[in-house]
Design a protein around this motif. Structure first.
Motif, short mmCIF file in Angstrom:
data_model
loop_
_atom_site.label_atom_id
_atom_site.label_comp_id
_atom_site.label_asym_id
_atom_site.label_seq_id
_atom_site.Cartn_x
_atom_site.Cartn_y
_atom_site.Cartn_z
N SER A 264 0.82 -1.21 0.00
CA SER A 264 0.00 0.00 0.00
C SER A 264 0.85 1.26 0.00
N PHE A 265 1.86 1.28 0.86
CA PHE A 265 2.72 2.46 0.91
C PHE A 265 3.51 2.60 -0.39
N TYR A 403 8.66 2.10 3.85
CA TYR A 403 7.80 2.62 2.80
C TYR A 403 6.89 3.74 3.32
N ALA A 404 6.42 3.59 4.57
CA ALA A 404 5.57 4.62 5.15
C ALA A 404 6.32 5.95 5.28
N PHE A 407 6.67 7.43 1.90
CA PHE A 407 5.39 7.97 1.44
C PHE A 407 5.10 9.32 2.08
#
Length: 458
Positions: A264-265, A403-404, A407
């Motif tokens: 998702s990220f 990844y967060a 992002f």
């Protein structure tokens, strides 16, 4: 290994893929695993290249037939479909490459049979419910939504369940090394249908606006998914013995949800630039930027090909406890991601201006944006598919955190740069964020696994 071209097609794209894949497998020497990886990755890459050519053609035709404004609306809605559809399977399309090899290795055939059918039913039912909720949100927000985008958004909601099931089937097929079955329906057949339907509408004299283009895209997604399901069920029936089924939905989600966070990220990082650009700049600028992204897509396909090919083998070698084999395989995957990506980037930048001109003369203004956007893609390729390595070896949470952070950085930079610099700011924000993400992943793999995952150096 069972692969789709064993079915004996001798003409058309399938035979072309088979011949090119054989050439890829024959060069470079190395272990049988390395040769197989090159062959399968070559299959995936060639499918994506063929798909890119067809997608490029469809985008060029749509841009010319629709005009920049309608095309920008279509791109905006389709970006939401790609983003949400890729997240609404709970990460099962990716975790299938971990779950299926582990079930096979441990001999848990009832759980394997349950996953092969239950995962698709689960993702379809939930995605259908979520799509209804999203349609309700569109209705509630309609006073603030561009009237020209409202109906295309509803059609996008109708597209999502089929998109999600197709992603799940893709993960199942790839886990059995049926690369063509996993990818051809989504990336070749779907594109062919979009081109065929929109061309027919144009020839028949229908107004080809954003709504008509979304209807064509929705129909293509549903038809391709249904055909893929029929073929996949047939192949599974000949590959997996019939018997009782067991369903460990809680166990599937325990593996899948952390991977979903990573995916998702990553997707948010990939699409934030387009979505933020839509909020601050005119639709025609969104169309130009999207054309640039499509032109550079070939570089991403190389990374995607190696990720799709290697993920389930990372899980298999780890389950077998073969650390030496795993380490050598990781190094091979990284080298075959970076160097082809670098070569593809140089080639695309060299011919980028005439490629953009194909969309229309007004799209050439995006040529210099290509150079900014290419930086992040090359930097990310330098560590290969290490996010899949971390996911398959149980380090999903720390990977999701990396990844967060990337992002969040991308959102902040896009909001800061896009209003003033437009597409240039969006490309710069994404490249900086991808560079930050690459450094984080390199450090995490070094600390957690003790592996050097840079394409060069030690």
């Amino acid at each position: 290994m069972a692969v789709m071209d064993a079915q004996g097609a001798t003409t058309g794209p399938v035979s072309l893929i088979a011949r090119l894949r054989a050439k890829l497998a024959g060069g470079g020497g190395g272990t049988s695993e390395a040769s197989l990886t090159r062959r399968l990755a070559g299959t995936i890459f060639i499918i994506r290249v063929i798909s890119a050519g067809m997608a490029y053609l469809s985008q060029i035709l749509l841009a010319r037939w629709m005009g920049t404004s309608d095309y920008g609306i279509y791109v905006y809605v389709w970006t939401w479909v790609l983003l949400l559809g890729s997240m609404m399977d709970f990460g099962i399309s990716a975790s299938a490459q971990k779950i299926i090899p582990e079930y096979r290795t441990s001999g848990e055939h009832a759980l394997l049979r349950g996953f092969l059918s239950g995962s698709r039913w689960l993702t379809f039912i939930v995605s259908a419910l979520v799509s209804l909720a999203l349609a309700g949100i569109v209705k509630l927000l309609s006073p603030w939504i561009d009237p020209a985008a409202e109906l295309p958004l509803y059609i996008g909601c109708m597209t999502l369940p089929a998109f999600v099931v197709a992603n799940t089937q893709d993960g199942i097929a790839r886990s059995h090394d049926w690369m063509q079955l996993g990818l051809m329906p989504q990336f070749v057949i779907r594109q062919a249908l979009i081109i065929g339907i929109t061309a027919a509408a144009f020839v028949l004299g229908f107004h080809l606006g954003a709504t008509a283009a979304m209807v064509a895209s929705a129909g293509a997604v549903w038809i391709a998914m249904a055909g893929q399901m029929v073929v996949l069920n047939h192949k599974l029936s000949g590959h997996i013995e019939a018997g009782p089924k067991a369903y460990d939905i809680r166990g599937w989600l325990a593996v899948s949800l952390p991977i979903l966070l990573v995916e998702s990220f990553y997707l948010l990082l990939s699409y934030t630039d387009v979505l933020v650009l839509q909020q601050f700049r005119p639709s025609d600028e969104v169309g130009v930027y999207f054309a640039v992204v499509k032109t550079l897509a070939l570089v991403s396909f190389i990374h995607y090909a190696m990720s799709a090919t290697t993920a389930h083998r990372f899980a298999e070698y780890n389950a077998l406890g073969d650390k030496a084999r795993l380490s050598a395989y990781v190094a091979h995957a990284i080298a075959w991601t970076f160097w082809p990506s670098l070569a593809a980037t140089i080639a695309l930048l060299a011919i980028g201006k005439p490629l953009l001109w194909l969309f229309g003369p007004q799209f050439v203004i995006g040529y210099d944006i290509m150079f900014v956007a290419a930086i992040g893609l090359v930097v990310r390729a330098a560590i290969g598919p290490v996010e899949r390595l971390l996911n398959m070896l149980g380090h999903q949470k720390i990977c999701a955190l990396a990844y967060a952070l990337a992002f969040v950085m991308n959102v902040i930079l896009c909001i800061a740069l896009v209003p003033r610099f437009g597409g240039h700011g969006a490309a710069a924000a994404t490249s900086i964020s991808l560079t930050f993400e690459t450094v984080l992943l390199f450090w995490i793999v070094r600390q957690r696994l003790g592996l050097h995952v840079l394409a060069f150096g030690r």
